[in-house]
Design an enzyme around this catalytic site. Structure first.
Site, PDB file in Angstrom:
ATOM      1  N   ASP A 150      -2.962  -4.950  -3.321  1.00  0.00           N
ATOM      2  CA  ASP A 150      -3.018  -6.246  -2.647  1.00  0.00           C
ATOM      3  C   ASP A 150      -4.102  -7.148  -3.249  1.00  0.00           C
ATOM      4  O   ASP A 150      -3.923  -8.358  -3.363  1.00  0.00           O
ATOM      5  CB  ASP A 150      -3.270  -6.071  -1.138  1.00  0.00           C
ATOM      6  CG  ASP A 150      -1.965  -6.017  -0.359  1.00  0.00           C
ATOM      7  OD1 ASP A 150      -0.930  -5.696  -0.976  1.00  0.00           O
ATOM      8  OD2 ASP A 150      -1.970  -6.304   0.850  1.00  0.00           O
TER       9      ASP A 150
ATOM     10  N   LYS B 254     -12.044   9.032  -5.361  1.00  0.00           N
ATOM     11  CA  LYS B 254     -13.434   9.078  -4.891  1.00  0.00           C
ATOM     12  C   LYS B 254     -13.910  10.533  -4.980  1.00  0.00           C
ATOM     13  O   LYS B 254     -14.144  11.199  -3.969  1.00  0.00           O
ATOM     14  CB  LYS B 254     -13.512   8.572  -3.447  1.00  0.00           C
ATOM     15  CG  LYS B 254     -13.309   7.073  -3.297  1.00  0.00           C
ATOM     16  CD  LYS B 254     -14.559   6.262  -3.580  1.00  0.00           C
ATOM     17  CE  LYS B 254     -15.579   6.461  -2.481  1.00  0.00           C
ATOM     18  NZ  LYS B 254     -16.851   5.747  -2.801  1.00  0.00           N
TER      19      LYS B 254
ATOM     20  N   ASP C 253     -14.028   2.441  -5.302  1.00  0.00           N
ATOM     21  CA  ASP C 253     -14.819   1.278  -4.859  1.00  0.00           C
ATOM     22  C   ASP C 253     -15.268   0.444  -6.061  1.00  0.00           C
ATOM     23  O   ASP C 253     -15.201  -0.786  -6.052  1.00  0.00           O
ATOM     24  CB  ASP C 253     -16.016   1.709  -3.988  1.00  0.00           C
ATOM     25  CG  ASP C 253     -16.846   2.819  -4.613  1.00  0.00           C
ATOM     26  OD1 ASP C 253     -16.358   3.491  -5.542  1.00  0.00           O
ATOM     27  OD2 ASP C 253     -18.002   3.016  -4.185  1.00  0.00           O
TER      28      ASP C 253
ATOM     29  N   ASP D 143      -2.721   1.159  -1.928  1.00  0.00           N
ATOM     30  CA  ASP D 143      -2.293   0.161  -0.953  1.00  0.00           C
ATOM     31  C   ASP D 143      -3.249  -1.037  -1.011  1.00  0.00           C
ATOM     32  O   ASP D 143      -2.836  -2.196  -1.091  1.00  0.00           O
ATOM     33  CB  ASP D 143      -2.338   0.821   0.439  1.00  0.00           C
ATOM     34  CG  ASP D 143      -1.577   0.040   1.484  1.00  0.00           C
ATOM     35  OD1 ASP D 143      -1.000  -1.000   1.138  1.00  0.00           O
ATOM     36  OD2 ASP D 143      -1.573   0.471   2.647  1.00  0.00           O
TER      37      ASP D 143
ATOM     38  N   TYR E 160      -1.566   9.023   4.495  1.00  0.00           N
ATOM     39  CA  TYR E 160      -0.577   8.420   5.394  1.00  0.00           C
ATOM     40  C   TYR E 160       0.413   9.457   5.933  1.00  0.00           C
ATOM     41  O   TYR E 160       1.094   9.213   6.922  1.00  0.00           O
ATOM     42  CB  TYR E 160       0.204   7.288   4.698  1.00  0.00           C
ATOM     43  CG  TYR E 160      -0.645   6.076   4.362  1.00  0.00           C
ATOM     44  CD1 TYR E 160      -1.942   5.941   4.857  1.00  0.00           C
ATOM     45  CD2 TYR E 160      -0.161   5.061   3.557  1.00  0.00           C
ATOM     46  CE1 TYR E 160      -2.719   4.838   4.552  1.00  0.00           C
ATOM     47  CE2 TYR E 160      -0.933   3.951   3.253  1.00  0.00           C
ATOM     48  CZ  TYR E 160      -2.217   3.852   3.743  1.00  0.00           C
ATOM     49  OH  TYR E 160      -2.982   2.750   3.438  1.00  0.00           O
TER      50      TYR E 160
END
Ligand code: NAD
Length: 370
Positions: free
Chosen positions: A254, A193, A226, A250, A142
């Site tokens: 959620d 990852k 993942d 992020d 970001y």
């Protein structure tokens, strides 16, 4: 009695309504001689824009920096949809995070047994769930440079974002996670990852080395981001503390939020670096939800995430974990009695207003301190 300096930012929409319930509790704790608070109030978001033309004034920013902890409710709403981008309500929140260098975002996902049926998963998977996601908040893709869209001149454009992490950034977020795990069930799951990203390779190496050097007593496991997403909805109770970068955090936080059933229940903390001289750190506590303009002004908002944010401040900024436990116990007690605000009302005996829910939690707290 020592007094903790709490800087309170009610913000917009339902913000002032839910903050009023926190203030009932802080006033009672002070009156009873349990915790002393010195409370200052400021403006953030649309409320600040209406008065100062900015999303947070320099004076309020200075008060936030000087406080022992900042408590924020929520910002935003359709009233400010047309304001210039750099003074939009969210800019106040972003400035607080940036200027206070709040690099660690803590999002607990707790499923109160009384609310397990509100989850999108089966009761047995989420009943009693208690996990903590520690998300890196000031680095990664970001913020990494270059960040741009280039015109390639042949009718094509190229968009570039850059995922960057330095060793110190991974170590400091890792420390937050290991320290938290020691106070919980002593297990950290680190996620990246590494199979396809160099930043994931470094993340994995740094967390592994940090654990071997400073936290050999804490159990550490690694899961690819993942796979972890899949495990979160398959068997969420396997996790204690999850530490991950800004982007994966992020999304995963959620997902974890939805396991618990309702947005109105979830608090969060954003922490800065510990000052080696004082042992204290800058910190901002806020509900995960927004300003809920659709129900603002009606006195029906759920104040539990806001009250839970106060409990987090007591635990993480003031070292008052036992009192935080009592506040969380009071929330649980009220839910066990079947008391509900409208957002969590399914199957409830009675629907309470914001103020009635605040009063019911305070009553439970009174009983807990008797
Ligand atoms: P929201 O979280 O405000 O609301 C989503 C839904 O959940 C709404 O139906 C709302 O009524 C309900 N809800 C949220 N909190 C509740 C509570 N405490 N009690 C009962 N019901 C509750 O998200 P949104 O509608 O996408 O955004 C509304 C505004 O809030 C926007 O301006 C957005 O930018 C802003 N926002 C702010 C923050 C923040 O301040 N941290 C976070 C998210 C959104």
């Amino acid at each position: 009695m020592a007094a903790y300096k709490l800087f309170v930012l009610p913000g917009d929409g339902i913000g002032p309504e839910i903050m009023a319930e926190v203030e009932k509790i802080t006033a009672w704790l002070t009156r009873e001689g349990i915790v002393g608070f010195e409370i200052e109030k400021g403006l953030v978001g649309g409320a600040a824009y209406d008065v100062h033309g900015v999303a947070i004034s320099d004076a309020d920013m200075a008060r936030a920096e000087a406080a022992d902890a900042v408590l924020l409710a929520a910002v935003g709403g359709p009233k400010w949809d047309g304001v210039p981008y750099d003074v939009r309500p969210e800019a106040g929140l972003l400035r607080l995070r940036k200027d206070m260098a709040l690099f660690a975002n803590l999002r607990p996902a707790i499923c109160y047994p009384a609310l397990a049926d509100a989850s999108s998963l089966k009761r047995e998977l989420v009943d009693g769930l208690d996990l903590m996601i520690v998300r890196e908040l000031t680095g990664g893709v970001y913020f990494g440079e270059p960040k741009q869209i280039i015109d390639l001149g042949n009718g094509q454009k190229r968009a570039i974002d850059t995922q960057v992490y330095d060793t110190y950034e991974i170590e400091r977020i890792g420390r937050v996670a290991f320290e938290l795990a020691r106070k919980r069930r002593n297990k950290v799951t680190s996620s990246e990852k590494r199979n396809v990203m160099k930043s994931g390779v470094l993340w994995n190496e740094v967390i592994t080395a940090l654990r071997a050097r400073e936290y050999p007593d804490v159990e550490l496991e690694h899961q690819l981001a993942d796979a972890l997403g899949m495990q979160l909805v398959r068997r969420p109770k396997q996790f204690d503390v999850i530490v991950t970068d800004n982007l994966f955090g992020d999304m995963l936080s959620d997902v974890a939020a939805m396991l618990t059933g309702s947005l109105g229940m979830l608090p969060s903390a954003s922490l800065g670096e510990t000052n080696p001289q004082t042992g204290t750190r800058k910190a901002l506590y806020e509900p995960v939800h927004g300003s809920a303009p659709d129900i603002a002004g009606r006195g029906v908002a759920n104040p539990i995430a806001m009250i839970g944010s106060l409990a987090m401040a007591l635990r993480y900024s003031f070292g008052l974990g036992a009192i935080a436990d009592k506040i969380e116990g009071a929330i649980s007690g009220v839910l066990d009695k079947g008391l509900r605000t409208a957002d969590i009302a399914a199957g409830a005996k009675e629907t309470l207003s914001t103020a009635q829910m605040g009063d019911a939690i305070l009553e439970e707290l009174r009983i807990a301190f008797k």
